[in-house]
Design a protein around this motif. Structure first.
Motif, mmCIF file in Angstrom:
data_model
loop_
_atom_site.group_PDB
_atom_site.id
_atom_site.type_symbol
_atom_site.label_atom_id
_atom_site.label_comp_id
_atom_site.label_asym_id
_atom_site.label_seq_id
_atom_site.Cartn_x
_atom_site.Cartn_y
_atom_site.Cartn_z
ATOM 1 N N GLY A 1 0.785 -1.234 0.000
ATOM 2 C CA GLY A 1 0.000 0.000 0.000
ATOM 3 C C GLY A 1 0.807 1.269 0.000
ATOM 4 N N MET A 2 2.135 1.168 -0.064
ATOM 5 C CA MET A 2 2.978 2.359 -0.055
ATOM 6 C C MET A 2 3.000 2.985 -1.448
ATOM 7 S SD MET A 2 6.973 2.731 1.225
ATOM 8 C CE MET A 2 6.597 2.243 2.905
ATOM 9 N N ALA A 3 3.015 4.317 -1.496
ATOM 10 C CA ALA A 3 3.123 5.018 -2.774
ATOM 11 C C ALA A 3 4.459 4.685 -3.432
ATOM 12 C CB ALA A 3 3.001 6.521 -2.560
ATOM 13 N N THR A 4 4.488 4.733 -4.758
ATOM 14 C CA THR A 4 5.687 4.321 -5.495
ATOM 15 C C THR A 4 6.925 5.113 -5.078
ATOM 16 O OG1 THR A 4 4.358 3.647 -7.403
ATOM 17 C CG2 THR A 4 6.712 4.047 -7.785
ATOM 18 N N ASN A 5 6.803 6.436 -5.039
ATOM 19 C CA ASN A 5 7.967 7.259 -4.685
ATOM 20 C C ASN A 5 8.423 6.993 -3.258
ATOM 21 O OD1 ASN A 5 8.147 8.412 -7.188
ATOM 22 N ND2 ASN A 5 7.070 10.288 -6.635
ATOM 23 N N ALA A 6 7.485 6.787 -2.354
ATOM 24 C CA ALA A 6 7.842 6.490 -0.962
ATOM 25 C C ALA A 6 8.526 5.126 -0.870
ATOM 26 C CB ALA A 6 6.598 6.505 -0.080
ATOM 27 N N ALA A 7 8.051 4.164 -1.675
ATOM 28 C CA ALA A 7 8.662 2.830 -1.680
ATOM 29 C C ALA A 7 10.092 2.895 -2.205
ATOM 30 C CB ALA A 7 7.823 1.889 -2.543
ATOM 31 N N ILE A 8 10.305 3.698 -3.232
ATOM 32 C CA ILE A 8 11.657 3.869 -3.786
ATOM 33 C C ILE A 8 12.555 4.544 -2.768
ATOM 34 C CG2 ILE A 8 12.992 5.109 -5.540
ATOM 35 C CD1 ILE A 8 10.617 4.624 -7.464
ATOM 36 N N LYS A 9 12.057 5.575 -2.104
ATOM 37 C CA LYS A 9 12.853 6.300 -1.110
ATOM 38 C C LYS A 9 13.226 5.391 0.056
ATOM 39 C CE LYS A 9 12.899 10.360 1.887
ATOM 40 N NZ LYS A 9 12.170 11.576 2.338
ATOM 41 N N SER A 10 12.257 4.620 0.549
ATOM 42 C CA SER A 10 12.522 3.716 1.678
ATOM 43 C C SER A 10 13.564 2.670 1.311
ATOM 44 C CB SER A 10 11.228 3.028 2.121
ATOM 45 O OG SER A 10 10.321 3.960 2.643
ATOM 46 N N THR A 11 13.405 2.079 0.145
ATOM 47 C CA THR A 11 14.334 1.041 -0.295
ATOM 48 C C THR A 11 15.734 1.607 -0.482
ATOM 49 O OG1 THR A 11 12.534 -0.133 -1.413
ATOM 50 C CG2 THR A 11 14.788 -0.698 -2.071
ATOM 51 N N ALA A 12 15.832 2.768 -1.100
ATOM 52 C CA ALA A 12 17.138 3.401 -1.321
ATOM 53 C C ALA A 12 17.824 3.700 0.000
ATOM 54 C CB ALA A 12 16.971 4.673 -2.140
ATOM 55 N N LYS A 13 17.062 4.183 0.960
ATOM 56 C CA LYS A 13 17.629 4.519 2.266
ATOM 57 C C LYS A 13 18.116 3.268 2.989
ATOM 58 C CE LYS A 13 16.672 7.527 6.208
ATOM 59 N NZ LYS A 13 17.475 8.677 5.789
ATOM 60 N N GLU A 14 17.306 2.214 2.971
ATOM 61 C CA GLU A 14 17.664 0.980 3.674
ATOM 62 C C GLU A 14 18.825 0.251 3.002
ATOM 63 O OE1 GLU A 14 14.131 -1.342 4.056
ATOM 64 O OE2 GLU A 14 13.024 0.277 5.034
#
Length: 290
Positions: free
Chosen positions: A261-274
């Motif tokens: 359910g995460m927005a695409t940009n938020a999912a990309i940001k979270s993954t990049a950060k982790e």
């Protein structure tokens, strides 16, 4: 593999020094930091006007060059060339440690790729300063920094962070602290122990300790000022197991977050950060942009 001996003499090229600056109290500037800024050939500063005040205070006359998030692409090749030509450069942000919620990491990466020595100096850091005085278990901890500003993205990010068992650390500006605390309470619950660190190292330094509900009530009724660090105790009973995603590729992890359910940009940001990836690179890869 690459090995760096920081204090050996290097023939030909220069050294990149990462110099922390005070987060509010000029007395926290170290002798080594002052000496380094005096002896390098150039200072790459996030805001040269702000850094000039610091240089004036310590009678440092070294020349500056601007280096911030808006000129990274053009400035990094220039700075790398100067380093390769033998110049010693100190990189500073407006306050605290370079690269921690401030510019720096791209220059460090570029220097490492060119086998240019990168020497970090210890110094002030708002997150760790607040953590050790919080009264909440200081380790393990997970440093996040600034949360997304858009309400939907922030809630989605917090829904994931609420499951972490480590103490978590966030930064927030005074005009957003109440809204952010409302979202934290919505995702973490009212009873989780937390601490607000305000105006750290400055005259009006203050710690507000209590439950998340109590901190939100404080922020709602007070005329809040100053930059904040938020420390939140870990989740003793997580309901989501985060480990399986570590076996996924970065693209699969983005897809996993979107499916939750995460927005695409938020999912990309979270993954990049982790994953410690450049967000733009992951964005281009996910959208197949060449």
């Amino acid at each position: 593999m690459q090995t760096q001996s920081s204090f050996e003499k290097h023939d030909g090229g220069g050294t990149l020094f990462l110099v922390p600056t005070p987060i509010g109290n000029l007395s926290d500037m170290t002798f080594r930091a002052v000496e380094t800024l005096k002896t390098v050939d150039l200072i790459a500063a996030e805001d040269t006007r702000n850094t000039q005040k610091l240089l004036n205070h310590f009678e440092i006359e070294t020349r500056q060059i601007s280096f911030h998030e808006h000129n990274t692409a053009e400035r990094i090749p220039e700075l790398i060339t100067k380093l390769q030509d033998g110049m010693n450069i100190a990189q500073v942000s407006d306050a605290g440690m370079p690269s921690i919620s401030d510019p720096g990491k791209e220059l460090v990466k570029a220097a490492v790729e060119q086998s240019i020595p990168v020497v970090p100096l210890p110094g002030a850091n708002a997150g760790v300063t607040a953590l050790i005085a919080s009264g909440i278990n200081p380790q393990p901890f997970y440093f996040y920094g600034f949360l997304p500003r858009k309400d939907k993205d922030q809630r989605q990010e917090l829904a994931q962070l609420a499951q972490r068992t480590e103490t978590t650390i966030y930064y927030e500006a005074p005009h957003r602290i109440t809204k952010t605390l409302k979202n934290i309470v919505a995702e973490f619950g009212e009873e989780r122990r937390a601490v607000l660190g305000r105006e750290l190292t400055k005259k009006h330094e203050e710690f507000i300790r209590g439950s998340l509900a109590e901190l939100l009530a404080w922020a709602t009724k007070e005329n809040v000022r100053g930059e904040f660090v938020i420390i939140i105790a870990g989740n003793d009973n997580p309901t989501v197991e985060d480990q399986p995603k570590l076996t996924l590729t970065p693209i699969e992890q983005v897809q996993h977050y979107i499916a939750e359910g995460m927005a695409t940009n938020a999912a990309i940001k979270s993954t990049a950060k982790e994953r410690d990836l450049r967000r733009q690179d992951l964005y281009n890869q996910f959208h197949d942009i060449k």
